[in-house]
Design an enzyme around this catalytic site. Structure first.
Site, short mmCIF file in Angstrom:
data_model
loop_
_atom_site.label_atom_id
_atom_site.label_comp_id
_atom_site.label_asym_id
_atom_site.label_seq_id
_atom_site.Cartn_x
_atom_site.Cartn_y
_atom_site.Cartn_z
N LYS A 168 0.87 -1.19 0.00
CA LYS A 168 0.00 0.00 0.00
C LYS A 168 0.89 1.22 0.00
O LYS A 168 2.03 1.16 0.47
CB LYS A 168 -0.88 0.02 1.25
CG LYS A 168 -2.17 0.78 1.05
CD LYS A 168 -3.21 -0.10 0.40
CE LYS A 168 -4.44 0.68 0.00
NZ LYS A 168 -5.52 -0.24 -0.41
N ASP A 223 -6.88 3.97 -4.78
CA ASP A 223 -7.57 3.77 -3.50
C ASP A 223 -8.27 5.10 -3.23
O ASP A 223 -8.48 5.87 -4.18
CB ASP A 223 -6.55 3.38 -2.40
CG ASP A 223 -7.23 2.88 -1.12
OD1 ASP A 223 -7.58 1.70 -1.07
OD2 ASP A 223 -7.42 3.67 -0.18
O1 2IT Z 1 -7.92 -1.85 -1.17
C1 2IT Z 1 -7.75 -2.33 -2.30
O2 2IT Z 1 -7.83 -3.55 -2.51
C2 2IT Z 1 -7.46 -1.41 -3.40
N1 2IT Z 1 -7.39 -0.22 -3.18
C3 2IT Z 1 -7.20 -1.94 -4.78
C4 2IT Z 1 -5.78 -2.36 -4.92
C5 2IT Z 1 -5.37 -2.77 -6.32
O3 2IT Z 1 -4.18 -3.04 -6.48
O4 2IT Z 1 -6.20 -2.83 -7.22
#
Ligand code: 2IT
Length: 447
Positions: free
Chosen positions: A124, A164
């Site tokens: 993240k 996100d």
């Molecule tokens: O919380 C999540 O799963 C997302 N923000 C998507 C992450 C992604 O790599 O598509």
């Protein structure tokens, strides 16, 4: 493993990192019993290794606003775990972003990605940049400045960011444009959530919300219920809420509430196609006010300032906004008004007290890492299409998303079925994800 001992050590080491400690506590409490049946995990200190991110990049992001003023923010990328694949997870731009928030999200992402059946590790990232009130030019300049540092940390086989909160298709476009300039790499697979003409998967924007509703359908079916005609309250009006409202309406449910930081919009007749489309306009405006919906659709939509979506009587609650957005008091208010199901679409959307209240009062509950995994799963499908230099049609992506959500539901049932036949979805999701990551770590040795 002694959960209390591990948590005490983490609390002392990371004081004040409340979201991170909350996420770790929930997972460890769920898996302790199963873990202790595996002495080989204990010997390899799997849990102690799994709760620590592999590495965290922190960097300064300096950019110039529309007034010519120099602004400085902090950027991060938390590469949490690579046991089952390259690092994968979104970027969050929000004024409240801290290392604790991104560590919680990276930790959750690791187990969520394991549930998707696809080979993706957990990560993240993001920044404390606040998109509210920013112009399009300011968003672009910030994204470019952010990528000036991030590009060295990522790559299509190393770490693949996506969107996100605060990062959608527009931001991914600006990030990708700058990545190409800096890295001189033209592999589209370095980011997901791209535009459909330059490597983005069809249905990726809808996937988190669509997947959440597919999961909810399986959960209701298992409980002998049907979504048709049910009243739904959802929080937020961003990308996730938009996808959830679209699919819920398509399946014959009635979305009677959406909300924002300013209050709730009550829509007694159910949300319409025009209103769902308008959610996108509201998101793009960067105003962050759900009241705009009531201004646009007077009569059909009533705005109540300072109230949450959980104050509206419904059958099903779908938190789609932010962590800890649904408290124990909210859970009690929902239940008192007749709500009997809550599927968490946001990451850790419910406070621990709310989850316990739901579980102790016979209200169906499923956690975000299972319910919202369709988003990252479709990112995984985007990576596959990019690697093959092809693009699938909507049916192919939707069929695969359906299959993945069904499989996630099955994993929850397999690991979470209680003695009375009901399902503890929190336990099921945590054990299924944990076992996969733990086994992979064990097989790869002490690294
Ligand atoms: O919380 C999540 O799963 C997302 N923000 C998507 C992450 C992604 O790599 O598509």
């Amino acid at each position: 493993m002694n959960t209390n001992e591990i948590l005490a050590k983490l609390r002392a080491k990371y004081p004040g990192e409340n979201e991170y400690l909350q996420a770790v506590q929930e997972v460890l409490e769920s898996v302790e019993e199963v873990y202790n049946q595996h002495p080989e995990f204990e010997k390899a200190k799997i849990v102690e290794r799994m709760v620590e991110p592999d590495r965290i990049f922190t960097f300064r992001v300096t950019w110039v606003d529309d007034q010519g003023q120099v602004q400085t923010n902090t950027g991060y990328r938390v590469q949490f775990n690579s046991a089952i694949g390259p690092y994968k997870g979104g970027l969050r731009f929000h004024k409240a972003v801290t290392p604790s928030m991104l560590k919680f999200l990276g930790f959750e992402q690791t187990f969520k990605n394991a549930l998707t059946t696809l080979p993706m590790g957990g990560a993240k990232g993001g920044s404390d940049f606040d998109p509210v009130g920013k112009s399009n030019d300011e968003i672009m300049r910030f994204c470019q400045a952010f990528m000036l540092e991030l590009w060295q940390c990522i790559g299509p086989d190393q770490d693949i960011p996506a969107g996100d909160v605060g990062v959608g298709g527009r931001e991914i476009g600006y990030l990708y444009g700058m990545y190409k300039k800096l890295a001189r790499q033209y592999n589209t697979g370095v980011l997901t959530g791209k535009g459909s003409t330059w490597g983005g998967s069809i249905l990726r924007p809808e996937a988190t919300g669509f997947g959440a509703l597919y999961f909810t359908q399986h959960l209701l079916e298992k409980a002998g219920k049907d979504i048709k005609g049910k009243k739904i309250a959802l929080s937020g009006f961003g990308n996730v809420a938009w996808g959830a409202a679209t699919k819920a309406t398509e399946l014959g449910a009635k979305v009677v509430a959406i909300s924002g930081p300013d209050g709730v919009c009550h829509i007694p007749g159910g949300i319409t196609k025009e209103m769902i489309d308008y959610m996108l306009v509201m998101r793009a405006s960067n105003r962050n006010k759900v009241e705009d919906m009531a201004v646009k659709f007077p009569g059909a939509c009533e705005f109540v300032a300072g109230k949450k979506a959980w104050s509206i009587p419904v059958d099903i609650a779908l938190p789609c906004a932010f962590q800890n957005e649904l408290s124990e008091d909210d859970a009690k208010e929902l239940a008192a008004n007749g709500c009997w199901c809550c599927c968490e679409v946001s990451n850790m959307g419910c406070q621990p007290g709310a989850i316990h209240y739901f579980q102790n009062n016979g209200i169906l509950f499923a956690p975000g890492k299972a319910v919202n995994a369709g988003g990252v799963a479709t990112s995984g499908l985007e990576m596959t299409q990019n690697a093959e230099h092809i693009s699938w049609d909507a049916k192919e992506v939707d069929d695969k998303l359906h299959f993945i959500m069904k499989s996630i539901h099955e994993q929850c049932v397999k690991f979470g079925t209680r003695a009375d036949g009901s399902v503890d979805y929190v336990k099921g999701a945590n054990i299924a994800g944990f076992m996969k990551v733990a086994t992979a770590m064990l097989e790869q040795g002490t690294v």
